[in-house]
Design a protein around this motif. Structure first.
Motif, PDB file in Angstrom:
ATOM      1  N   LYS A   2       0.821  -1.205   0.000  1.00 16.25           N
ATOM      2  CA  LYS A   2       0.000   0.000   0.000  1.00 16.25           C
ATOM      3  C   LYS A   2       0.859   1.260   0.000  1.00 16.25           C
ATOM      4  N   ARG A   3       0.299   2.319  -0.548  1.00 18.94           N
ATOM      5  CA  ARG A   3       1.020   3.580  -0.595  1.00 18.94           C
ATOM      6  C   ARG A   3       1.071   4.179   0.807  1.00 18.94           C
ATOM      7  N   LEU A   4       2.252   4.635   1.182  1.00 13.08           N
ATOM      8  CA  LEU A   4       2.449   5.213   2.503  1.00 13.08           C
ATOM      9  C   LEU A   4       2.472   6.726   2.395  1.00 13.08           C
ATOM     10  N   HIS A   5       1.759   7.387   3.279  1.00 13.15           N
ATOM     11  CA  HIS A   5       1.662   8.841   3.255  1.00 13.15           C
ATOM     12  C   HIS A   5       2.553   9.453   4.328  1.00 13.15           C
ATOM     13  N   GLY A   6       2.733  10.774   4.234  1.00  8.34           N
ATOM     14  CA  GLY A   6       3.650  11.454   5.127  1.00  8.34           C
ATOM     15  C   GLY A   6       3.341  11.261   6.594  1.00  8.34           C
ATOM     16  N   MET A   7       2.046  11.314   6.960  1.00  9.88           N
ATOM     17  CA  MET A   7       1.677  11.149   8.361  1.00  9.88           C
ATOM     18  C   MET A   7       2.072   9.767   8.873  1.00  9.88           C
ATOM     19  N   GLU A   8       1.837   8.743   8.076  1.00  7.45           N
ATOM     20  CA  GLU A   8       2.175   7.389   8.482  1.00  7.45           C
ATOM     21  C   GLU A   8       3.685   7.207   8.614  1.00  7.45           C
ATOM     22  N   LEU A   9       4.425   7.765   7.677  1.00  9.94           N
ATOM     23  CA  LEU A   9       5.880   7.678   7.740  1.00  9.94           C
ATOM     24  C   LEU A   9       6.420   8.443   8.940  1.00  9.94           C
ATOM     25  N   PHE A  66       2.257  13.983  16.980  1.00 12.07           N
ATOM     26  CA  PHE A  66       2.314  12.521  17.051  1.00 12.07           C
ATOM     27  C   PHE A  66       1.199  11.967  17.924  1.00 12.07           C
ATOM     28  N   GLU A  67       0.913  12.621  19.047  1.00 10.69           N
ATOM     29  CA  GLU A  67      -0.154  12.155  19.932  1.00 10.69           C
ATOM     30  C   GLU A  67      -1.487  12.109  19.196  1.00 10.69           C
ATOM     31  N   ARG A  68      -1.713  13.072  18.292  1.00 11.50           N
ATOM     32  CA  ARG A  68      -2.972  13.097  17.549  1.00 11.50           C
ATOM     33  C   ARG A  68      -2.973  12.109  16.380  1.00 11.50           C
ATOM     34  N   CYS A  69      -1.849  12.054  15.658  1.00 11.65           N
ATOM     35  CA  CYS A  69      -1.869  11.325  14.397  1.00 11.65           C
ATOM     36  C   CYS A  69      -1.701   9.824  14.568  1.00 11.65           C
ATOM     37  N   ARG A  70      -1.124   9.343  15.701  1.00 11.47           N
ATOM     38  CA  ARG A  70      -0.881   7.901  15.791  1.00 11.47           C
ATOM     39  C   ARG A  70      -2.189   7.117  15.867  1.00 11.47           C
ATOM     40  N   ARG A  71      -3.228   7.698  16.452  1.00 12.86           N
ATOM     41  CA  ARG A  71      -4.522   7.012  16.471  1.00 12.86           C
ATOM     42  C   ARG A  71      -5.150   7.011  15.073  1.00 12.86           C
ATOM     43  N   ILE A  72      -4.955   8.112  14.349  1.00 11.63           N
ATOM     44  CA  ILE A  72      -5.452   8.161  12.973  1.00 11.63           C
ATOM     45  C   ILE A  72      -4.757   7.103  12.127  1.00 11.63           C
ATOM     46  N   THR A 272      -1.632  -1.218  25.811  1.00 13.94           N
ATOM     47  CA  THR A 272      -1.650  -0.442  24.569  1.00 13.94           C
ATOM     48  C   THR A 272      -2.304   0.912  24.855  1.00 13.94           C
ATOM     49  N   ASP A 273      -2.207   1.826  23.896  1.00 15.70           N
ATOM     50  CA  ASP A 273      -2.802   3.148  24.116  1.00 15.70           C
ATOM     51  C   ASP A 273      -4.155   3.305  23.447  1.00 15.70           C
ATOM     52  N   THR A 274      -4.658   2.219  22.842  1.00 10.30           N
ATOM     53  CA  THR A 274      -5.964   2.272  22.192  1.00 10.30           C
ATOM     54  C   THR A 274      -6.540   0.864  22.117  1.00 10.30           C
ATOM     55  N   ARG A 275      -7.872   0.799  22.000  1.00 12.03           N
ATOM     56  CA  ARG A 275      -8.516  -0.497  21.804  1.00 12.03           C
ATOM     57  C   ARG A 275      -8.561  -0.885  20.332  1.00 12.03           C
ATOM     58  N   LEU A 276      -8.324   0.067  19.455  1.00 14.09           N
ATOM     59  CA  LEU A 276      -8.362  -0.194  18.020  1.00 14.09           C
ATOM     60  C   LEU A 276      -6.987  -0.694  17.590  1.00 14.09           C
TER      61      LEU A 276
END
Length: 316
Positions: A2-9, A66-72, A272-276
């Protein structure tokens, strides 16, 4: 792929504190990671990472981002898995932190078995001192913690319990005599494990309702369970060891000391920091729970209790 985007990288670099390690984990060129993260910084108009020759650190703006985007990113990964049909066959990098060196020794058989079942998963393993004060470690997908956990917003699943028992080599016991009671340990060489504070913890032994605190000065003070095990095999004395020692016993390298006594059980949690969670993380946590539930011989050093502050309970 899959294509990786800037936020994911960016999120991967923030976890790994390295462009090269992030690139290796994602299977893309390091130049691609560096370029897209730089483009992300230009688009938000802020520097997110401080780069050096040895390590990459988050800036204050980067930490907030990072705190916001890691859940996204986690939600996006789950969505990609559903579209690709990978829920049944997990794959990709799995970052695991274990709170103590003792834990890594005890859980390595489970890691090896999980790897054989899911060959598409590749592992990034690390140890942590366990002084996180309830914060989720940034560099991992799941953190394995031991002992009671304080309340926090993090998510914790109880996996089971483990405990330590006393072992020594048959040659040592033949030369010094096997202790008949915990009080007899006073005349033996104790191999002690240092705690995070640098002290060697006593052995709080128990047998049903009986209790005995073996607080005798150790002859050897070590800070690694593997070293304690090796010393015991070499006849250095008696050690409290976790993990499955049946192989050592079958080989005649170790024998149980005071077999009716053991150290108190210590609870094990996956934090973990999320249930998802992506499929590979959920499958790994389920696998660990089954492994600990079916491993009646699994044991644990008493000093693991000191690592309890690094985890957190689930609220709900």
């Amino acid at each position: 792929m899959k294509r990786l985007h800037g936020m994911e990288l960016f999120a991967e670099v923030a976890k790994a504190h390295s462009f090269s390690r992030a690139a290796a984990a994602l299977g893309v060129p390091a130049s691609t990671v560096s370029r897209q993260v730089a483009e992300l910084e230009r688009s938000v108009g802020l520097r997110l990472l401080n780069r050096s020759t040895r390590r990459v650190e988050l800036t204050e703006a980067g930490r907030l981002y990072f705190e916001r985007c890691r859940r996204i990113v986690a939600e996006a990964e789950v969505a990609h898995e559903e579209l690709r049909g990978e829920l049944e066959v997990p794959s990709g990098p799995l970052r695991i932190q274990v709170g103590t060196a003792y834990g890594m020794d005890a859980l390595l058989p489970a890691l090896a078995a999980f790897g054989q079942r899911y060959p598409g998963v590749h592992f990034h393993l690390s140890l942590t001192s366990g002084t996180g004060g309830g914060r989720a470690p940034q560099a991992c997908d799941v953190s394995v913690r031991f002992g009671d956990l304080p309340d926090s917003s993090l998510v914790a699943r109880r996996l089971g319990t483990i405990r330590a028992r006393l072992y020594a080599s048959p040659d040592y016991l033949a030369a010094r005599g096997a202790p008949g009671s915990p009080a007899d340990l006073a005349r033996h060489d104790r191999i002690g494990l240092r705690t995070g504070g640098g002290q060697t913890a006593p052995w709080p032994l128990q047998r049903c309702a009986d209790r005995f605190l073996a607080d005798f000065p150790p002859r050897y003070c070590v800070d690694d369970a593997g070293m304690a095990e090796k010393l015991a095999v070499l006849g250095g004395g008696i050690a409290a060891l976790g993990g499955d020692m049946r192989r050592r016993q079958r080989a005649g390298e170790l024998a149980l000391v005071l077999p009716d006594w053991s150290l108190p059980p210590v609870e094990v949690h996956a934090v973990t920091d999320t249930r998802l969670l992506p499929a590979k993380t959920r499958r790994f946590i389920d696998f660990l729970a089954d492994y600990l539930d079916g491993s009646a011989s699994c044991a644990w050093p008493e000093t693991a209790v000191e690592d309890a502050g690094a985890g957190a309970r689930s609220k709900g």
